[in-house]
Design a protein around this motif. Sequence first.
Motif, mmCIF file in Angstrom:
data_model
loop_
_atom_site.group_PDB
_atom_site.id
_atom_site.type_symbol
_atom_site.label_atom_id
_atom_site.label_comp_id
_atom_site.label_asym_id
_atom_site.label_seq_id
_atom_site.Cartn_x
_atom_site.Cartn_y
_atom_site.Cartn_z
ATOM 1 N N ASP A 13 -90.596 85.504 -18.822
ATOM 2 C CA ASP A 13 -91.747 86.271 -18.333
ATOM 3 C C ASP A 13 -92.702 86.677 -19.453
ATOM 4 N N VAL A 14 -92.573 86.079 -20.635
ATOM 5 C CA VAL A 14 -93.522 86.352 -21.717
ATOM 6 C C VAL A 14 -94.919 85.913 -21.281
ATOM 7 N N ASN A 15 -95.902 86.763 -21.514
ATOM 8 C CA ASN A 15 -97.292 86.457 -21.183
ATOM 9 C C ASN A 15 -97.798 85.376 -22.137
ATOM 10 N N THR A 16 -98.074 84.188 -21.621
ATOM 11 C CA THR A 16 -98.543 83.069 -22.439
ATOM 12 C C THR A 16 -100.009 82.740 -22.165
ATOM 13 N N SER A 17 -100.756 83.681 -21.625
ATOM 14 C CA SER A 17 -102.156 83.450 -21.252
ATOM 15 C C SER A 17 -103.041 83.278 -22.484
ATOM 16 N N LEU A 18 -104.273 82.858 -22.251
ATOM 17 C CA LEU A 18 -105.215 82.708 -23.352
ATOM 18 C C LEU A 18 -106.640 82.914 -22.867
ATOM 19 N N VAL A 19 -107.526 83.235 -23.835
ATOM 20 C CA VAL A 19 -108.963 83.396 -23.591
ATOM 21 C C VAL A 19 -109.709 82.601 -24.658
ATOM 22 N N ILE A 20 -110.754 81.894 -24.266
ATOM 23 C CA ILE A 20 -111.546 81.082 -25.190
ATOM 24 C C ILE A 20 -113.012 81.458 -25.054
ATOM 25 N N VAL A 21 -113.672 81.695 -26.201
ATOM 26 C CA VAL A 21 -115.099 82.054 -26.242
ATOM 27 C C VAL A 21 -115.841 80.973 -27.016
ATOM 28 N N ASP A 22 -116.828 80.352 -26.390
ATOM 29 C CA ASP A 22 -117.639 79.326 -27.052
ATOM 30 C C ASP A 22 -118.595 79.946 -28.067
ATOM 31 N N ALA A 30 -108.296 89.728 -16.936
ATOM 32 C CA ALA A 30 -107.602 88.734 -16.120
ATOM 33 C C ALA A 30 -106.263 88.333 -16.730
ATOM 34 N N VAL A 31 -106.163 88.350 -18.058
ATOM 35 C CA VAL A 31 -104.900 87.999 -18.726
ATOM 36 C C VAL A 31 -104.103 89.252 -19.091
ATOM 37 N N ASN A 32 -104.419 90.381 -18.402
ATOM 38 C CA ASN A 32 -103.710 91.646 -18.611
ATOM 39 C C ASN A 32 -103.824 92.138 -20.050
ATOM 40 N N ARG A 33 -104.952 91.819 -20.695
ATOM 41 C CA ARG A 33 -105.233 92.218 -22.078
ATOM 42 C C ARG A 33 -104.110 91.801 -23.024
ATOM 43 N N CYS A 34 -103.466 90.721 -22.677
ATOM 44 C CA CYS A 34 -102.349 90.161 -23.459
ATOM 45 C C CYS A 34 -101.165 91.116 -23.575
ATOM 46 N N GLN A 35 -101.079 92.073 -22.664
ATOM 47 C CA GLN A 35 -99.895 92.921 -22.637
ATOM 48 C C GLN A 35 -98.733 92.130 -22.056
ATOM 49 N N GLN A 36 -97.539 92.483 -22.505
ATOM 50 C CA GLN A 36 -96.351 91.798 -22.041
ATOM 51 C C GLN A 36 -95.719 92.547 -20.869
ATOM 52 N N GLY A 37 -95.011 91.845 -20.027
ATOM 53 C CA GLY A 37 -94.382 92.478 -18.869
ATOM 54 C C GLY A 37 -95.425 92.915 -17.873
ATOM 55 N N ARG A 38 -95.116 93.951 -17.166
ATOM 56 C CA ARG A 38 -96.007 94.446 -16.109
ATOM 57 C C ARG A 38 -96.965 95.510 -16.612
ATOM 58 N N GLY A 39 -96.894 95.786 -17.927
ATOM 59 C CA GLY A 39 -97.812 96.775 -18.481
ATOM 60 C C GLY A 39 -97.333 98.187 -18.243
ATOM 61 N N ALA A 40 -98.173 99.132 -18.619
ATOM 62 C CA ALA A 40 -97.820 100.543 -18.524
ATOM 63 C C ALA A 40 -98.161 101.072 -17.145
ATOM 64 N N ALA A 41 -97.301 100.788 -16.190
ATOM 65 C CA ALA A 41 -97.534 101.266 -14.826
ATOM 66 C C ALA A 41 -97.255 102.754 -14.735
ATOM 67 N N ALA A 42 -97.930 103.386 -13.809
ATOM 68 C CA ALA A 42 -97.729 104.821 -13.645
ATOM 69 C C ALA A 42 -96.323 105.099 -13.127
ATOM 70 N N ALA A 43 -95.727 106.181 -13.627
ATOM 71 C CA ALA A 43 -94.382 106.545 -13.197
ATOM 72 C C ALA A 43 -94.428 107.079 -11.776
ATOM 73 N N PRO A 44 -93.396 106.833 -10.977
ATOM 74 C CA PRO A 44 -93.389 107.351 -9.615
ATOM 75 C C PRO A 44 -93.420 108.872 -9.617
#
Length: 341
Positions: A40-49, A174-188
Motif C-alpha cells: 500500500d505504499v503510495n507510488t503516485s507521481l506528478v509531472i510539470v512541463d 490528487a496524489v494525496n500530497r505524497c502522504q503514505q497510507g490513508r493520511g492523518a484522518a480525524a479521530a472518531p
Amino acid sequence: MKKTALLLALALSLTPTASALDRVPGTWTYYSVSSDPITDVNTSLVIVDEVNDTYGSTALGFKCSSGPYPGLWSLLKSKNPLLDPVTEILPTATVRIGSRPPQTIYGDSLSSTTLNGDTDPAAIGFPEGITREMAAGLFRGERVVIRLDRDPSVGRQTLTYTFPADGFKAAWNAVNRCQQGRGAAAAPTTPASRAPASSAPASARSGEAPKFTQWHFTTCTDTVSGAVRSQLRAGQTHRCQLVIDTVPNGAAPVSAAFTYELEYVEGGRSGKLTLDTRDVWQAGGSGPILHRAEGSRLIFNLPLNVRVRPERRYTSINVTAKLTFDNGATKQVYERLPVIP
C-alpha cells in the motif's frame, strides 16, 4: 500538442510501473495515482512541463516512493545532456522558489540514476530537502526556476528552466500530497455522555508522542556569507533547519537532545565516526538550538560545522534527535545531511 511519449518516458524513469497520466485541465501538469498492491505504499507521481518547451521534452517530476520505499523524490528530465561524458560530473544546480533566496545544490549531491539502475545523461535527481521545498512552493502557487551550470570547457552552456505552478495544487491533492497510507484522518469522536473530563486528546493523556509522518533537512544558511544551500559546506558554520511533520495529539516538546555521526572517505575507503558532541534544547531556555512550531510542524534550527581535513573528505553528517514531550513521551528521528567540499 506536446509529445505524450516523452512524458511517459519521464514517468517511467520516476516509477517503472507508471502506465497512465492524467492532465490537469487547462495546464501542462500531469499526475498518476497508484499504490503498491502488497504494501500500500503510495507510488503516485506528478509531472510539470517547462514553460518554454513546447514539445514536452523538459519536465520536473515528483514521485512518492523509490520502488518499495516511501519518500518524496524529484527528477528533472531535460532535452539537453546534463552529465559530462568524460568526467561524468553533474552540473551545479541553483534553485529559486518564487521570490525566495536561491539555493545552490552541487553536482555531488545530485544523481543521474533512474529507479531501474540505468544512468540517464539528460536527467538529474534532487535531494529530499529541496524536493519538499519545490513541491511546497508550487503548491503555494510559486514558480520554480532551476539553473544548471554545465562545464563550459567542453562547450556546454548554462541552462535555465522555469516550471509554473499552474495545476500543481490540484495534481498534488490528487496524489494525496505524497502522504503514505490513508493520511492523518480525524479521530472518531467520543459521545458526549461518556466524554472524559479533560479536553486533551486521549493519546496525549496516555503518554504517547505525536505521530511523526516525515522529517528532513530543508536549508542551511552560511552564518558568514548568508548563502543558502541544501547541504553543509565543509569548513563553514551554518544554521540548518530540521523539520519534523507530525500528526498532533496535544503533546508539546519540552526538550530535545541532538547527537552526531560523520561519514567520510579516506584513502579510497568509507568510514563512520561518532562524535562526543551532544547539543540540548530546553523549552523556555537559551542556547544554540532554536525551535519553533508551524502548525503541525516542529522546526529545529541547528548550528553545524564540519572541519576540512586534507586526507579525509566528509560526505555527510548524520543527526539523531531525541525529543521529550510534556506528557513524558519520547521519540527519536535520524536524518542524514550531505556535506560538500
